[in-house]
Design an enzyme around this catalytic site. Structure first.
Site, short mmCIF file in Angstrom:
data_model
loop_
_atom_site.label_atom_id
_atom_site.label_comp_id
_atom_site.label_asym_id
_atom_site.label_seq_id
_atom_site.Cartn_x
_atom_site.Cartn_y
_atom_site.Cartn_z
N GLY A 1 -10.03 -6.89 -1.01
CA GLY A 1 -11.12 -6.34 -1.82
C GLY A 1 -12.16 -7.39 -2.14
CE LYS A 2 -13.08 -14.36 -4.24
NZ LYS A 2 -12.67 -15.56 -4.92
CD GLU B 1 -2.96 -8.69 3.47
OE1 GLU B 1 -3.73 -7.86 2.94
OE2 GLU B 1 -2.10 -8.39 4.32
NE ARG C 1 0.77 -6.94 -5.06
CZ ARG C 1 -0.46 -7.22 -5.50
NH1 ARG C 1 -0.80 -8.46 -5.75
NH2 ARG C 1 -1.34 -6.26 -5.67
CG ASN D 1 -1.82 3.79 1.56
OD1 ASN D 1 -3.04 3.95 1.60
ND2 ASN D 1 -1.11 3.62 2.65
CB THR E 1 3.14 1.26 -7.31
OG1 THR E 1 3.29 -0.08 -6.81
CG2 THR E 1 2.85 2.20 -6.17
N GLY E 2 1.87 -0.81 -9.70
CA GLY E 2 2.29 -1.70 -10.77
C GLY E 2 3.63 -2.38 -10.48
N GLY F 1 -4.91 -0.52 -2.81
CA GLY F 1 -5.42 -0.78 -4.15
C GLY F 1 -6.22 -2.06 -4.10
CG HIS F 2 -9.19 -2.70 -1.82
ND1 HIS F 2 -10.07 -2.27 -0.85
CD2 HIS F 2 -8.03 -2.92 -1.20
CE1 HIS F 2 -9.44 -2.23 0.30
NE2 HIS F 2 -8.21 -2.62 0.12
CB THR G 1 1.45 2.15 5.82
OG1 THR G 1 0.89 3.34 5.25
CG2 THR G 1 0.43 1.47 6.72
P1 IMP Z 1 2.97 4.21 2.15
O1 IMP Z 1 1.80 3.62 2.82
O2 IMP Z 1 2.72 4.66 0.75
O3 IMP Z 1 3.64 5.25 2.99
O4 IMP Z 1 4.08 3.04 1.99
C1 IMP Z 1 4.75 2.44 3.11
C2 IMP Z 1 4.94 0.95 2.86
O5 IMP Z 1 3.69 0.30 2.84
C3 IMP Z 1 5.60 0.62 1.50
O6 IMP Z 1 6.41 -0.54 1.68
C4 IMP Z 1 4.42 0.28 0.62
O7 IMP Z 1 4.78 -0.56 -0.44
C5 IMP Z 1 3.52 -0.41 1.62
N1 IMP Z 1 2.09 -0.31 1.27
C6 IMP Z 1 1.27 0.74 1.45
N2 IMP Z 1 0.02 0.45 1.03
C7 IMP Z 1 0.06 -0.81 0.59
C8 IMP Z 1 -0.94 -1.69 0.08
O8 IMP Z 1 -2.12 -1.37 -0.05
N3 IMP Z 1 -0.51 -2.93 -0.26
C9 IMP Z 1 0.77 -3.32 -0.09
N4 IMP Z 1 1.73 -2.56 0.41
C10 IMP Z 1 1.38 -1.30 0.75
#
Ligand code: IMP
Length: 424
Positions: A17-18, A14, A302, A38, A298-299, A40-41, A236
């Site tokens: 980070g900013k 969303e 979205r 997981n 992950t690149g 990424g900011h 997650t």
């Molecule tokens: P995990 O957290 O890597 O186990 O992933 C479970 C789900 O959460 C997957 O659909 C990921 O794409 C999503 N997810 C996990 N961390 C992020 C994030 O920081 N941003 C967006 N989706 C996330």
């Protein structure tokens, strides 16, 4: 003064980070309380783009102390890489960082199992950072914690027991367990690097609050990925909602003074799972291009869609939002009309919030609003925004019953309208 909690109000990404970075200017301490690498900011600082996965976003502020709290799962290699990134820019000072001895470790078997599982049919589409398996170990009461890095003997003993537990799983998935001796060597070295920063983080947060300091709790992911309230099982493995800040940092609910939810002016999701307002085809592609919607971790592209108010309303309810930060409103500039999903229909019934299951079967109910052509990135007050952008914001406030405290009109720190400061 209590802590301010900042949480994602959608499926992550969303722009936390900013927003955290902006609020961190006023904070004495920033606490990352859940999740792991997981997240990424992306932070844009003087034109340079920096991506952090574990480092609290307050890291760029020299007067702000940063805490990785007990609710997180930490891959030490990722953390050390980020420390080096900061160090190379002259932004790192050891005494500003504290890592909870109670935070759980992400180990090689966790990333391995996460990767192998994600290749299977019906996979969740995780970030493959070992998050799910690491939290599984925590709940199964066989996890290894950051504090264990400081004793070779303890680390090795616990690692062996842990690997025994994963052995049948790894074998069934066709993988090979990591080598014990190599893992011990690597992790003990990580421990030596991190040792000066490892300690009783919860106590530091509580002391800070007691002294009346400004403490910012930084959430990761978003409400709809929460293990309890999210779109299960496509979630997650941690508590991403505001309540997670209490257990994740080791403080009580009365220590929290306000909660700011963060939502884009539209919706995105990475990974699999239901997404009622998803825009397919050219419209979705155009929004993805306009918003540069590719995962910071992950690149992956979205998935993009219209703003989903039932989901946002639910996020506001679950985390008791005091205010909303609305990001990326500039991305909507140039759209002739905007669709705002105000409710769902499921089996002939109208729903105001997502059902516990069957979100893939709901039909979104849309309200059409006029768009705007005027660029908004130069606006610094709500009054400067085009009339239709203001009407869009007002409609969101009405629907989710929560005032907008911040509007982000571009990626830079300066491209922000601050309506109200969470620290008062
Ligand atoms: P995990 O957290 O890597 O186990 O992933 C479970 C789900 O959460 C997957 O659909 C990921 O794409 C999503 N997810 C996990 N961390 C992020 C994030 O920081 N941003 C967006 N989706 C996330």
């Amino acid at each position: 003064m209590g802590a301010v909690v900042v949480v994602g109000a959608q499926w992550g990404d969303e722009g936390k980070g900013k927003v955290v970075d902006i609020y961190a200017r006023f904070a004495d301490q920033v606490v990352r309380y859940a999740g792991g690498a997981n997240a990424g900011h992306t932070l844009v600082v003087e034109g340079e783009q920096l991506i952090f996965h574990l480092m609290p976003s307050g890291a760029l502020h020299q007067d702000t102390r940063c805490v990785l709290a007990q609710g997180t799962v930490v891959d030490p290699k990722v953390l050390i890489d980020e420390i080096q990134t900061l160090d190379a820019r002259g932004l790192f000072a050891q005494e500003r960082f504290l890592i909870s001895e109670r935070a759980f470790l992400v180990l090689p078997q966790h990333t391995l199992v996460d990767e192998l599982r994600d290749r299977q049919a019906g996979a969740l589409g995780t970030t493959k950072r070992g998050i799910g398996p690491a939290y599984e170990d925590k709940v199964a009461r066989r996890g290894l914690r950051i504090g264990d890095l400081l004793s070779r003997e303890k680390f090795e003993r616990k690692l062996r027991a842990n690997l025994d537990a994963w052995a049948p799983v790894v074998a069934a998935l066709g993988g090979e367990l990591p080598d014990v001796a190599q893992t011990v060597e690597r992790y003990v070295k990580y421990g030596e690097t991190l040792a000066p920063m490892i300690g009783n983080a919860a106590d530091a947060v509580r002391r800070s609050l007691k002294q009346g300091e400004r403490v910012l709790m930084e959430g990761a992911q978003g409400a709809l990925l929460d293990i309890d309230s999210g779109t299960y099982p496509f979630v997650t493995s941690s508590s991403t909602v505001a309540g997670g800040a209490c257990v994740g940092a080791g403080i009580g609910p009365t220590s929290i003074s306000s909660v700011v939810g963060i939502s884009k002016a539209y919706a995105t999701r990475v990974g699999n799972g239901p997404f009622p307002t998803e825009m397919e085809g050219d419209a979705g592609d155009a929004l993805r291009e306009a918003g540069a919607e590719f995962g910071a971790t992950t690149g992956r592209p979205r998935r993009c869609g219209w703003l989903d108010l039932p989901a946002l309303r639910f996020a506001a309810q679950v985390s008791s939002f005091s205010g909303l930060a609305l990001t990326k409103i500039d991305v909507l500039t140039g759209m002739k009309e905007l669709q705002l999903c105000t409710g769902y229909e499921l089996d002939g019934k109208r729903l105001d919030t997502p059902p516990y299951d069957d979100l893939d079967r709901v039909t979104p109910v849309y309200e059409t609003m006029p768009g705007w052509d005027e660029p908004v990135s130069g606006c610094r007050r709500v009054e400067d925004l085009p009339e239709n952008a203001r009407a869009y914001i007002t409609r969101i406030e009405e629907e989710i019953e929560c005032p907008v405290w911040l509007v982000s009109v571009g990626p830079d720190r300066e491209q922000t309208i601050v309506v109200r400061e969470p620290f008062g």
